[in-house]
Motif scaffolding. Structure first.
Motif, PDB file in Angstrom:
ATOM      1  N   ALA A 186       0.772  -1.315  -0.143  1.00 17.32           N
ATOM      2  CA  ALA A 186      -0.079   0.076   0.033  1.00 17.32           C
ATOM      3  C   ALA A 186       0.879   1.101   0.018  1.00 17.32           C
ATOM      4  CB  ALA A 186      -0.870   0.004   1.261  1.00 17.32           C
ATOM      5  N   GLU A 187       2.104   1.164   0.602  1.00 17.20           N
ATOM      6  CA  GLU A 187       2.926   2.351   0.822  1.00 17.20           C
ATOM      7  C   GLU A 187       3.602   2.451  -0.496  1.00 17.20           C
ATOM      8  OE1 GLU A 187       5.508   2.535   4.250  1.00 17.20           O
ATOM      9  OE2 GLU A 187       4.915   0.494   4.635  1.00 17.20           O
ATOM     10  N   LEU A 188       3.823   1.443  -1.360  1.00 14.83           N
ATOM     11  CA  LEU A 188       4.470   1.608  -2.680  1.00 14.83           C
ATOM     12  C   LEU A 188       3.464   2.309  -3.601  1.00 14.83           C
ATOM     13  CD1 LEU A 188       6.059  -1.996  -3.068  1.00 14.83           C
ATOM     14  CD2 LEU A 188       7.140   0.218  -2.287  1.00 14.83           C
ATOM     15  N   ARG A 189       2.082   1.848  -3.422  1.00 14.57           N
ATOM     16  CA  ARG A 189       1.081   2.526  -4.201  1.00 14.57           C
ATOM     17  C   ARG A 189       0.998   4.006  -4.232  1.00 14.57           C
ATOM     18  NH1 ARG A 189      -3.258  -2.218  -3.731  1.00 14.57           N
ATOM     19  NH2 ARG A 189      -2.521  -3.756  -5.382  1.00 14.57           N
ATOM     20  N   GLY A 190       1.530   4.577  -2.851  1.00 12.90           N
ATOM     21  CA  GLY A 190       1.231   6.023  -2.706  1.00 12.90           C
ATOM     22  C   GLY A 190      -0.122   6.749  -3.040  1.00 12.90           C
TER      23      GLY A 190
ATOM     24  N   GLU B 282      -0.615   4.130 -13.839  1.00 12.15           N
ATOM     25  CA  GLU B 282      -0.722   3.926 -12.377  1.00 12.15           C
ATOM     26  C   GLU B 282       0.949   3.444 -12.187  1.00 12.15           C
ATOM     27  OE1 GLU B 282      -5.306   2.712 -12.043  1.00 12.15           O
ATOM     28  OE2 GLU B 282      -3.709   1.261 -12.430  1.00 12.15           O
ATOM     29  N   ILE B 283       1.425   2.504 -13.018  1.00 15.05           N
ATOM     30  CA  ILE B 283       2.792   2.078 -12.869  1.00 15.05           C
ATOM     31  C   ILE B 283       3.745   3.069 -12.576  1.00 15.05           C
ATOM     32  CG2 ILE B 283       4.504   0.428 -13.824  1.00 15.05           C
ATOM     33  CD1 ILE B 283       2.458  -1.420 -15.046  1.00 15.05           C
ATOM     34  N   GLU B 284       3.739   4.022 -13.635  1.00 14.35           N
ATOM     35  CA  GLU B 284       4.661   5.043 -13.651  1.00 14.35           C
ATOM     36  C   GLU B 284       4.660   5.800 -12.230  1.00 14.35           C
ATOM     37  OE1 GLU B 284       3.916   7.208 -17.172  1.00 14.35           O
ATOM     38  OE2 GLU B 284       4.840   5.921 -18.468  1.00 14.35           O
TER      39      GLU B 284
ATOM     40  N   ALA C 256       6.639   7.013  -6.793  1.00 20.25           N
ATOM     41  CA  ALA C 256       6.694   7.098  -5.327  1.00 20.25           C
ATOM     42  C   ALA C 256       7.652   6.345  -4.568  1.00 20.25           C
ATOM     43  CB  ALA C 256       5.096   6.480  -5.067  1.00 20.25           C
ATOM     44  N   VAL C 257       8.061   5.118  -5.214  1.00 24.22           N
ATOM     45  CA  VAL C 257       8.886   4.195  -4.602  1.00 24.22           C
ATOM     46  C   VAL C 257      10.448   4.990  -4.507  1.00 24.22           C
ATOM     47  CG1 VAL C 257      10.344   2.171  -4.918  1.00 24.22           C
ATOM     48  CG2 VAL C 257       7.834   2.247  -5.217  1.00 24.22           C
ATOM     49  N   LEU C 258      10.747   5.436  -5.900  1.00 23.04           N
ATOM     50  CA  LEU C 258      12.165   6.452  -6.030  1.00 23.04           C
ATOM     51  C   LEU C 258      12.173   7.376  -4.750  1.00 23.04           C
ATOM     52  CD1 LEU C 258      12.425   6.242  -9.777  1.00 23.04           C
ATOM     53  CD2 LEU C 258      13.543   4.843  -7.904  1.00 23.04           C
ATOM     54  N   ARG C 259      10.913   8.173  -4.756  1.00 21.55           N
ATOM     55  CA  ARG C 259      11.042   9.032  -3.740  1.00 21.55           C
ATOM     56  C   ARG C 259      11.235   8.753  -2.434  1.00 21.55           C
ATOM     57  NH1 ARG C 259       6.491  11.086  -6.716  1.00 21.55           N
ATOM     58  NH2 ARG C 259       4.959  10.359  -5.411  1.00 21.55           N
ATOM     59  N   ARG C 260      10.805   7.650  -1.989  1.00 24.16           N
ATOM     60  CA  ARG C 260      10.742   7.101  -0.590  1.00 24.16           C
ATOM     61  C   ARG C 260      12.208   6.563  -0.622  1.00 24.16           C
ATOM     62  NH1 ARG C 260       6.300   6.229   2.398  1.00 24.16           N
ATOM     63  NH2 ARG C 260       4.504   6.793   1.227  1.00 24.16           N
TER      64      ARG C 260
END
Length: 498
Positions: free
Chosen positions: A452-456, A482-484, A489-493
């Motif tokens: 859920a966190e990865l989905r942002g 949605e994938i992009e 979001a993952v890269l920001r985290r």
């Protein structure tokens, strides 16, 4: 009934590998402290016999100088041990609790160790120490022309293992030396990794065996004397290196490259320190002794002194000659002076400036020895930096004897008698090979993020409505947008260290 020697040798190898596998499985239960105690005992036992083993190697092979081989034996034993004494190789070797990562050292198993005739006893010691430090067992394949001294080195190692209470058959050596035996070792399914130090054909065989391998190519390192160099020191270091064990270390200098503006000074210093410039006629005469008809180095000149080589070629030289020097302008496979010469022979090139010297050095390396080693003598840090950025070598040595600097004796490189040449040189590594090259790392990674966190902020995907027949889509399918967004979001985290 007389059994076929080749078949006997193959069966011997099968027995040795089986026994080595059993020994390694026993070693796998050892703690880091037990491993270290065992390796230290081996290193001390080898160091205690450094001189007799050096003399035995020279007597058997005819290569080199026994006094220098004593130092090589100490490099292969105590210096190698001291360099890896505090290295963690067993169990948990690194842990980062904050990031939830753990690394565990996993031995590769049985190491197939190919030993050359140029450095037979020291290489055997070194490969045994780094292999056992990483939790492996060893099967040695000795060069036939150095089998006696290699077998004696293995005997000393196995006796030290026995005295320390280590597993039996931890280090073994092939006694029936045939090509079939070596091939059987290289291709055995229970060999974890091959350490190949030797001729180019043997290294190629190791890489084509189907087993993981670390091999090294030929050295052909030029030594560049730049205009800012301390010329007397540079020549002394080059000659100390080139005459050490009569040039049998593959990292030793094979050519001098210098600049026109300091040519006279360099030539005068070369002569003063025992270098003899061959006449064009003498260079031509000697060239016939450097290479064999098949284009490979003539073993008759390997590890011989300048005087012995000159006598062999029928050339008169001054009594105090240390190194034979030949002026050259060409680099090619057909020119033996521009290739590897494991003896006190140097090519001598003069260029207009450092840029031209840089190009000449690269031509020499791409002719032979690419990926290995070269040396620069200079006080100009910018020139040194430019050479470091451009040269296709794994070791650029600065203001030091190449033979001793490359193996880590006069530098802070890892002490090693197997010098990786990187991918450009056809090698699996560019390292001075040590214990960390001989183990796998198992990584344990704790979960730190939920899906859920990865989905942002991406919208939750909806099941598609496909009518009565359906189309196989589920809530797990994402649109490209949605994938992009999830990826961003993952890269920001990750960049925020979360």
């Amino acid at each position: 009934m007389t059994l076929d020697r080749d078949l006997q040798s193959i069966q011997e190898v099968r027995n040795l590998v089986r026994q080595a596998k059993e020994a390694q499985q026993k070693l796998a239960s050892y703690s880091q402290q037990q491993i270290d105690r065992l390796v230290e005992h081996i290193a001390n036992a080898c160091a205690a016999q450094a001189e007799p083993l050096a003399k035995m190697a020279v007597e058997e092979t005819g290569f080199g100088v026994w006094q220098d081989k004593v130092l090589k034996n100490l490099l292969g034993s105590t210096m190698t041990w001291e360099s890896c004494r505090n290295l963690k190789t067993v169990g948990i070797i690194r842990e980062d609790k904050e990031r939830g990562l753990m690394e565990i050292g996993v031995p590769m198993g049985v190491v197939a160790a190919l030993i050359p005739s140029t450095n037979p006893t020291s290489t055997t010691m070194y490969k045994a120490i780094i292999s056992i430090k990483a939790g492996n067992s060893v099967v040695v394949s000795p060069h036939p022309n150095a089998k006696k001294c290699i077998l004696e080195t293995v005997r000393i190692i196995t006796e030290a293992i026995r005295e320390a209470g280590g597993p039996e058959n931890l280090v073994q050596c092939i006694q029936l030396t045939t090509m079939d035996a070596t091939n059987a070792l290289l291709t055995h399914r229970d060999v974890g990794i091959i350490l190949a130090t030797g001729g180019e054909a043997m290294v190629r065989a190791a890489y084509s065996s189907g087993n993981p391998a670390i091999g090294v190519g030929p050295g052909n390192g030029p030594a560049y004397i730049e205009r800012s160099a301390d010329i007397p020191t540079a020549v002394r270091q080059i000659f100390d290196s080139k005459t050490f064990d009569n040039g049998t270390i593959c990292a030793s200098e094979q050519s001098i490259v210098t600049e026109r503006c300091i040519e006279d000074q360099v030539v005068a210093e070369v002569k003063r320190q025992g270098g003899y410039f061959l006449t064009p006629q003498q260079s031509e005469k000697l060239s016939g002794f450097i290479l064999r008809a098949n284009g490979t180095m003539n073993p008759k000149i390997v590890g011989k002194s300048a005087k012995v080589i000159a006598d062999m070629a029928g050339i008169d030289i001054p009594e105090r000659t240390r190194v034979l020097v030949s002026r050259q302008t060409e680099v090619s496979k057909q020119n033996p002076y521009s290739r590897e010469k494991l003896c006190p022979i140097l090519a001598f090139y003069v260029e207009e400036n450092w840029e031209a010297a840089c190009e000449r050095s690269m031509a020499i390396l791409f002719n032979e020895g690419v990926g290995h080693t070269m040396t620069i003598h200079s006080q100009n840090e910018e020139v040194i930096r430019q050479f470091a950025l451009q040269k296709p070598v794994s070791r650029l040595l600065v203001n030091t004897p190449a033979a001793l600097g490359g193996v880590g004796a006069t530098t802070n490189l890892q002490p090693a008698l197997t010098l990786g040449c990187g991918s450009v040189g056809g090698s699996a590594t560019s390292d001075n090979v040590g214990p960390m090259n001989l183990l796998n790392i198992r990584r344990v990674a704790y979960g730190r993020r939920e899906l859920a966190e990865l989905r942002g902020t991406a919208p939750a995907p909806q099941a598609a409505s496909c009518g009565a027949s359906g189309c196989g889509q589920t809530a797990g399918n994402f649109t490209r947008a949605e994938i992009e967004e999830i990826t961003r979001a993952v890269l920001r985290r990750l960049s925020a260290g979360q």
